[in-house]
Design an enzyme around this catalytic site. Structure first.
Site, PDB file in Angstrom:
ATOM      1  N   ASN A  82      -6.038  12.030   1.031  1.00  9.76           N
ATOM      2  CA  ASN A  82      -5.030  11.279   1.780  1.00  9.76           C
ATOM      3  C   ASN A  82      -5.743  10.455   2.844  1.00  9.76           C
ATOM      4  O   ASN A  82      -6.954  10.575   3.021  1.00  9.76           O
ATOM      5  CB  ASN A  82      -4.005  12.234   2.402  1.00  9.76           C
ATOM      6  CG  ASN A  82      -2.780  11.493   2.929  1.00  9.76           C
ATOM      7  OD1 ASN A  82      -2.132  10.747   2.190  1.00  9.76           O
ATOM      8  ND2 ASN A  82      -2.451  11.685   4.190  1.00  9.76           N
ATOM      9  N   LYS A  83      -4.997   9.642   3.546  1.00  3.41           N
ATOM     10  CA  LYS A  83      -5.569   8.766   4.564  1.00  3.41           C
ATOM     11  C   LYS A  83      -6.500   9.541   5.488  1.00  3.41           C
ATOM     12  O   LYS A  83      -6.171  10.641   5.934  1.00  3.41           O
ATOM     13  CB  LYS A  83      -4.440   8.126   5.382  1.00  3.41           C
ATOM     14  CG  LYS A  83      -4.927   7.221   6.498  1.00  3.41           C
ATOM     15  CD  LYS A  83      -5.642   5.993   5.974  1.00  3.41           C
ATOM     16  CE  LYS A  83      -6.118   5.107   7.130  1.00  3.41           C
ATOM     17  NZ  LYS A  83      -6.875   3.951   6.633  1.00  3.41           N
ATOM     18  N   GLN A 115      -1.485   2.449  10.478  1.00  7.27           N
ATOM     19  CA  GLN A 115      -0.282   2.512   9.649  1.00  7.27           C
ATOM     20  C   GLN A 115       0.804   3.376  10.272  1.00  7.27           C
ATOM     21  O   GLN A 115       1.992   3.148  10.059  1.00  7.27           O
ATOM     22  CB  GLN A 115      -0.614   3.040   8.243  1.00  7.27           C
ATOM     23  CG  GLN A 115      -1.364   2.059   7.376  1.00  7.27           C
ATOM     24  CD  GLN A 115      -2.851   2.301   7.388  1.00  7.27           C
ATOM     25  OE1 GLN A 115      -3.406   2.701   8.417  1.00  7.27           O
ATOM     26  NE2 GLN A 115      -3.520   2.088   6.275  1.00  7.27           N
ATOM     27  N   ARG A 145       0.843  -1.185   0.000  1.00  6.53           N
ATOM     28  CA  ARG A 145       0.000   0.000   0.000  1.00  6.53           C
ATOM     29  C   ARG A 145       0.885   1.244   0.000  1.00  6.53           C
ATOM     30  O   ARG A 145       2.084   1.162   0.216  1.00  6.53           O
ATOM     31  CB  ARG A 145      -0.977   0.025   1.191  1.00  6.53           C
ATOM     32  CG  ARG A 145      -0.581  -0.608   2.468  1.00  6.53           C
ATOM     33  CD  ARG A 145       0.385   0.111   3.362  1.00  6.53           C
ATOM     34  NE  ARG A 145       0.154   1.514   3.526  1.00  6.53           N
ATOM     35  CZ  ARG A 145       1.118   2.377   3.765  1.00  6.53           C
ATOM     36  NH1 ARG A 145       2.370   1.956   3.853  1.00  6.53           N
ATOM     37  NH2 ARG A 145       0.869   3.642   3.917  1.00  6.53           N
ATOM     38  N   GLY A 146       0.252   2.367  -0.306  1.00 11.57           N
ATOM     39  CA  GLY A 146       0.986   3.616  -0.450  1.00 11.57           C
ATOM     40  C   GLY A 146       1.021   4.003  -1.913  1.00 11.57           C
ATOM     41  O   GLY A 146       1.400   3.197  -2.778  1.00 11.57           O
ATOM     42  N   ALA A 147       0.624   5.238  -2.217  1.00  8.29           N
ATOM     43  CA  ALA A 147       0.376   5.635  -3.603  1.00  8.29           C
ATOM     44  C   ALA A 147       1.520   5.339  -4.565  1.00  8.29           C
ATOM     45  O   ALA A 147       1.317   4.672  -5.584  1.00  8.29           O
ATOM     46  CB  ALA A 147      -0.012   7.117  -3.643  1.00  8.29           C
ATOM     47  N   ARG A 178      -7.836  -0.475  -5.937  1.00 10.23           N
ATOM     48  CA  ARG A 178      -7.994   0.620  -4.970  1.00 10.23           C
ATOM     49  C   ARG A 178      -8.260   1.886  -5.777  1.00 10.23           C
ATOM     50  O   ARG A 178      -7.329   2.464  -6.360  1.00 10.23           O
ATOM     51  CB  ARG A 178      -6.754   0.776  -4.081  1.00 10.23           C
ATOM     52  CG  ARG A 178      -6.489  -0.444  -3.216  1.00 10.23           C
ATOM     53  CD  ARG A 178      -5.706  -0.121  -1.963  1.00 10.23           C
ATOM     54  NE  ARG A 178      -6.476   0.710  -1.052  1.00 10.23           N
ATOM     55  CZ  ARG A 178      -5.937   1.386  -0.039  1.00 10.23           C
ATOM     56  NH1 ARG A 178      -4.636   1.359   0.161  1.00 10.23           N
ATOM     57  NH2 ARG A 178      -6.693   2.103   0.764  1.00 10.23           N
ATOM     58  N   ASP A 229      -2.767  10.400  -1.912  1.00 16.35           N
ATOM     59  CA  ASP A 229      -3.128   9.312  -2.819  1.00 16.35           C
ATOM     60  C   ASP A 229      -3.665   9.838  -4.142  1.00 16.35           C
ATOM     61  O   ASP A 229      -3.603   9.141  -5.149  1.00 16.35           O
ATOM     62  CB  ASP A 229      -4.164   8.400  -2.153  1.00 16.35           C
ATOM     63  CG  ASP A 229      -3.524   7.517  -1.105  1.00 16.35           C
ATOM     64  OD1 ASP A 229      -3.240   6.348  -1.419  1.00 16.35           O
ATOM     65  OD2 ASP A 229      -3.281   8.000   0.017  1.00 16.35           O
TER      66      ASP A 229
END
Length: 376
Positions: free
Chosen positions: A263-264, A212, A64-66, A98, A253
């Site tokens: 973003n998150k 996270q 995960r993570g853009a 995603r 993201d």
């Protein structure tokens, strides 16, 4: 509250984690991933032999993570091609794994286009698969290089806004080497400040509901010898009120054409707090995260995650397990609101830092000009 004191700034141990790599054993090519759901207690690798396995790894947040999602998506297309699967079908599945993270679809598209371009030139499927793999590897290298430049631009901006060093930075979610081909985005800026003796404290939001920050950012900060302190998300307000935050640094993201930042979830409240307390709120992301085809924040599709991520906590040792495999912390049948992201409007963003420079104030015109520099 966990509190980690800084090690010597001369400590320059390698901090990169091999988050993914391409291998070609005798039985056929595979994509090997570090399973981020198992961190920090253990470093376990997943071996993906086809695109469907990678799709599941992406959905489960094993990777995960853009930025790294874009890299993984490109390798996924190359894996489908090398294994003889339908490339276009794999590309659709990967890109949809995603929806909010624009880098994923971009990486998939780059490898897919390289594959079809090779076929159009008269190449066979083997040559087309090699072209897709080359595109994935090129994207991987580009992201590592972008990470270095983002760190340089971000640190220069911090020093301009906060002369004198001793930065106390608050971050949210995870933006280090686990999300990148290099050392990350926002975390890379904090790491650069640490290495130059300018980081006084990294405040790490635990980042609910999947932690996270607690599991991954604290893990990376500890590996890097940084001075860091973990806090619950709802303690951020009191931290601002105490005057102990000099800047907020987060990743993204997706960034819309008007500068709205997805973003998150939990990022938007930090932006509101930062504005009230006159603290810079800085977004660090590669230009590939800017989606000029998405007009504004309202047009960003926000991924909705399963409710059990809120109603349960992951506790493998627990004897009672809920539908998601964790220990229930809410009554059975409780409905949960669980968006993966929130959107921060551009007027709350002090600056957006990319590998080609920063834009401040954040405007559609400035962002378009910046992206033009990165896409020539």
């Amino acid at each position: 509250m966990a509190d980690q004191q800084a090690q010597s700034v001369e400590d320059k141990r390698p901090t990169g984690v091999p988050v993914l790599r391409w291998e070609e054993p005798p039985e056929g090519p595979v994509l090997v991933l570090l399973d981020q759901t198992r961190l920090p207690s253990e470093e376990v690798e997943l071996v993906c032999t086809d695109a469907s396995a990678l799709v599941e790894a992406i959905r489960s947040l094993a990777v995960r993570g853009a930025p790294v999602l874009g890299i993984a998506g490109a390798y996924g297309v190359a894996l489908a091609a090398a294994r003889g699967f339908d490339v276009d079908e794999a590309a659709v599945a990967l890109a949809g794994a995603r929806p909010t993270a624009v880098n994923l679809s971009l990486g998939v598209r780059r490898a897919q286009e390289a594959y079809h371009a090779a076929l159009a030139r008269g190449g066979d499927v083997g040559e087309a698969a090699a072209a897709a793999l080359a595109a994935a590897r090129r994207l991987h290298r580009e992201d590592a290089e972008a990470s270095v430049r983002m760190a340089e631009h971000g640190l220069a901006l911090l020093d301009e806004l906060l002369p004198g060093g001793g930065h106390r930075i608050l971050t949210h979610c995870n933006t280090g080497s686990l999300v990148s081909g290099g050392e990350g985005t926002a975390f890379a800026v904090a790491l650069a400040a640490h290495r130059q003796g300018r980081l006084r404290r990294l405040w790490v939001d635990e980042t609910r509901p999947l932690l996270q920050g607690a599991r991954l950012t604290a893990y990376e900060a500890a590996r890097s010898g940084m001075a860091y302190t973990l806090l619950t998300d709802n303690a951020a307000g009191s931290l601002f009120a105490s005057g102990d935050v000099d800047a907020v640094l987060i990743g993204a993201d997706r960034i819309a054409a008007d500068g709205s930042v997805a973003n998150k979830v939990g990022s938007y409240p930090l932006a509101v707090l930062a504005r009230y307390h006159h603290v810079p709120f800085i977004v660090v992301a590669p230009v590939t995260t800017v989606d000029l085809g998405t007009a504004d924040g309202a047009a960003i599709e926000v991924e909705q995650r399963p409710g059990y991520e809120v109603t349960e906590v992951m506790a493998p040792q627990a004897q009672v397990a809920g539908p998601g495999g964790g220990m229930p912390v809410a009554p059975l049948g409780t409905q949960a609101y669980n968006p993966a992201f929130d959107v921060t409007p551009p007027e709350l963003v002090t600056a957006i830092v990319t590998e080609v420079g920063a834009v401040s104030p954040v405007t559609a015109e400035g962002l378009a000009e910046l992206c033009g520099k990165g896409r020539v």
